[in-house]
Motif scaffolding. Structure first.
Motif, PDB file in Angstrom:
ATOM      1  N   ALA A   1      18.867   3.670  -1.763  1.00  0.00           N
ATOM      2  CA  ALA A   1      17.709   4.396  -2.285  1.00  0.00           C
ATOM      3  C   ALA A   1      16.860   3.504  -3.185  1.00  0.00           C
ATOM      4  O   ALA A   1      15.624   3.580  -3.157  1.00  0.00           O
ATOM      5  N   ARG A   2      17.508   2.638  -3.965  1.00  0.00           N
ATOM      6  CA  ARG A   2      16.742   1.706  -4.806  1.00  0.00           C
ATOM      7  C   ARG A   2      15.933   0.745  -3.947  1.00  0.00           C
ATOM      8  O   ARG A   2      14.770   0.450  -4.269  1.00  0.00           O
ATOM      9  N   ARG A   3      16.520   0.250  -2.861  1.00  0.00           N
ATOM     10  CA  ARG A   3      15.780  -0.650  -1.967  1.00  0.00           C
ATOM     11  C   ARG A   3      14.607   0.074  -1.312  1.00  0.00           C
ATOM     12  O   ARG A   3      13.520  -0.496  -1.150  1.00  0.00           O
ATOM     13  N   GLN A   4      14.838   1.325  -0.900  1.00  0.00           N
ATOM     14  CA  GLN A   4      13.749   2.088  -0.296  1.00  0.00           C
ATOM     15  C   GLN A   4      12.596   2.266  -1.284  1.00  0.00           C
ATOM     16  O   GLN A   4      11.423   2.119  -0.917  1.00  0.00           O
ATOM     17  N   LEU A   5      12.934   2.613  -2.522  1.00  0.00           N
ATOM     18  CA  LEU A   5      11.890   2.830  -3.519  1.00  0.00           C
ATOM     19  C   LEU A   5      11.108   1.551  -3.766  1.00  0.00           C
ATOM     20  O   LEU A   5       9.874   1.576  -3.860  1.00  0.00           O
ATOM     21  N   THR A   6      11.800   0.414  -3.831  1.00  0.00           N
ATOM     22  CA  THR A   6      11.121  -0.868  -4.005  1.00  0.00           C
ATOM     23  C   THR A   6      10.170  -1.140  -2.849  1.00  0.00           C
ATOM     24  O   THR A   6       9.025  -1.585  -3.040  1.00  0.00           O
ATOM     25  N   TRP A   7      10.635  -0.868  -1.634  1.00  0.00           N
ATOM     26  CA  TRP A   7       9.816  -1.110  -0.427  1.00  0.00           C
ATOM     27  C   TRP A   7       8.546  -0.268  -0.464  1.00  0.00           C
ATOM     28  O   TRP A   7       7.429  -0.785  -0.302  1.00  0.00           O
ATOM     29  N   PHE A   8       8.687   1.035  -0.668  1.00  0.00           N
ATOM     30  CA  PHE A   8       7.523   1.907  -0.592  1.00  0.00           C
ATOM     31  C   PHE A   8       6.630   1.780  -1.825  1.00  0.00           C
ATOM     32  O   PHE A   8       5.409   1.960  -1.728  1.00  0.00           O
ATOM     33  N   ARG A   9       7.197   1.445  -2.992  1.00  0.00           N
ATOM     34  CA  ARG A   9       6.383   1.239  -4.186  1.00  0.00           C
ATOM     35  C   ARG A   9       5.443   0.043  -4.019  1.00  0.00           C
ATOM     36  O   ARG A   9       4.395  -0.018  -4.659  1.00  0.00           O
ATOM     37  N   ALA A  10       5.844  -0.903  -3.171  1.00  0.00           N
ATOM     38  CA  ALA A  10       5.015  -2.090  -2.975  1.00  0.00           C
ATOM     39  C   ALA A  10       3.771  -1.802  -2.142  1.00  0.00           C
ATOM     40  O   ALA A  10       2.888  -2.665  -2.050  1.00  0.00           O
ATOM     41  N   ASP A  11       3.686  -0.617  -1.545  1.00  0.00           N
ATOM     42  CA  ASP A  11       2.550  -0.268  -0.692  1.00  0.00           C
ATOM     43  C   ASP A  11       1.566   0.587  -1.497  1.00  0.00           C
ATOM     44  O   ASP A  11       1.843   1.757  -1.792  1.00  0.00           O
ATOM     45  N   PRO A  12       0.421   0.031  -1.858  1.00  0.00           N
ATOM     46  CA  PRO A  12      -0.516   0.788  -2.707  1.00  0.00           C
ATOM     47  C   PRO A  12      -1.161   1.974  -2.006  1.00  0.00           C
ATOM     48  O   PRO A  12      -1.832   2.791  -2.655  1.00  0.00           O
ATOM     49  N   ARG A  13      -0.965   2.105  -0.703  1.00  0.00           N
ATOM     50  CA  ARG A  13      -1.588   3.208   0.034  1.00  0.00           C
ATOM     51  C   ARG A  13      -0.785   4.506  -0.061  1.00  0.00           C
ATOM     52  O   ARG A  13      -1.270   5.561   0.361  1.00  0.00           O
ATOM     53  N   VAL A  14       0.431   4.425  -0.589  1.00  0.00           N
ATOM     54  CA  VAL A  14       1.272   5.626  -0.689  1.00  0.00           C
ATOM     55  C   VAL A  14       0.813   6.482  -1.866  1.00  0.00           C
ATOM     56  O   VAL A  14       0.660   5.995  -2.987  1.00  0.00           O
ATOM     57  N   HIS A  15       0.605   7.771  -1.617  1.00  0.00           N
ATOM     58  CA  HIS A  15       0.281   8.741  -2.661  1.00  0.00           C
ATOM     59  C   HIS A  15       1.593   9.376  -3.119  1.00  0.00           C
ATOM     60  O   HIS A  15       2.262  10.068  -2.342  1.00  0.00           O
ATOM     61  N   TRP A  16       1.963   9.173  -4.379  1.00  0.00           N
ATOM     62  CA  TRP A  16       3.257   9.643  -4.869  1.00  0.00           C
ATOM     63  C   TRP A  16       3.157  11.027  -5.493  1.00  0.00           C
ATOM     64  O   TRP A  16       2.269  11.300  -6.299  1.00  0.00           O
TER      65      TRP A  16
END
Length: 309
Positions: free
Chosen positions: A268-283
């Motif tokens: 889960a930590r790796r997934q969060l790092t991966w998706f956090r690196a994409d500025p197009r994701v709306h959290w």
């Protein structure tokens, strides 16, 4: 793009944050169909340990790319890219919206982004794997350093070292030249589900406990008889490798459950790092009565104004 042509919707983020439920809710709200992007949910029979949505949980929403492989088959990003984009086109042809749901980062990007995927050659790969077994990863890394120094310095996983050398032999290009660009192939809105780390850790521990109660050991025993150990992809799924240790008498259920919790938190930590690196994701926060409403408004606003994508 106009309001009559809404974007592809992608629900992404760490495991255990409720992506499946939100994907179903958005499909119901927007008139969509779900396309699975969890690489372990491709496998028939891997239900409990992957938290695959049951028929009841799908609530009548069509789901695509679930249960498409046997556990002995290897998942392929290139095959998934073709299949996912075919699903998108077919869903669009029915006047509906594709809702991609999953936390397998490379698979999500393969479906959504400009990404060229080099082919494979089983004979070349087998030869390189033989070299790995005979000489070890250091020799492969040194050979890769001669032709692709950037990949040699970045790749730690043995499987990816083999893949990088295979790509070089097949294409004459460095592995890094095939890395994806942050450019959607069609209008897309990505919604990420966020949760505090301590809360996620507790949630994942409870989730693994529920899987054990639901019969994860029995599921793994049944899949072992169907070749799970031989599956290059399926055998690495969270929980399945750990519970194969129980099947083989090398661990207790409690030990396997604890090991699964640790591995799942790390993943889960790796997934969060991966998706956090994409500025197009709306959290968005993973819970709360307004989650579906907020997510739907994001999609509707993106459809009205493509500059928000």
């Amino acid at each position: 793009m106009t309001r009559t042509e809404p974007p592809v919707v992608a629900v992404v983020g760490p495991t255990g944050t409720g992506k499946t439920a939100l994907g179903v809710e958005l499909a119901l709200r927007l008139g969509g169909e779900v396309v699975n992007a969890d690489s372990m949910q491709f496998y028939r029979g891997m239900d409990i340990g992957t938290a695959k949505a049951t028929v009841q949980e799908r609530r009548g929403v069509p789901h695509h790319l679930l249960d498409v492989l046997d556990v002995t088959e290897e998942a392929s990003v290139a095959d998934f890219q073709r299949a996912a984009r075919t699903c998108f086109a077919q869903i669009r042809s029915r006047g509906r919206i594709p809702v991609l749901v999953g936390g397998s980062g490379l698979y999500v990007r393969a479906a959504l982004d400009v990404l060229e995927l080099p082919g494979t050659d089983p004979a070349v790969r087998a030869r390189i794997e033989g070299e790995l077994a005979e000489r070890g990863p250091g020799a492969l890394r040194e050979r890769l350093r001669q032709v692709d120094p950037e990949s040699a310095s970045r790749l730690q996983d043995e499987r990816r070292l083999v893949r990088a050398l295979e790509v070089w032999e097949l294409t004459g290009r460095p592995f890094t030249s095939f890395m994806p660009r942050r450019e959607h192939v069609e209008p897309t809105v990505q919604i990420g589900l966020d949760v505090e780390r301590a809360e996620l850790h507790d949630r994942l521990a409870r989730r693994v406990g529920a899987m054990v109660e639901a019969g994860l050991e029995a599921e793994v025993r049944a899949l072992a008889a169907r070749g799970l150990r031989e599956g290059r992809t399926a055998s690495r799924a969270l929980g399945y490798g750990q519970f194969l240790e129980v099947v083989d008498g090398r661990a207790t259920v409690a030990q396997a459950a604890d090991a699964t919790v640790v591995a799942t938190r790390r993943f889960a930590r790796r997934q969060l790092t991966w998706f956090r690196a994409d500025p197009r994701v709306h959290w968005l926060g993973w819970s709360g009565p307004e989650l579906v409403e907020h997510a739907a408004r994001l999609v509707e606003r993106s459809a009205a104004d493509p500059r928000t994508l």
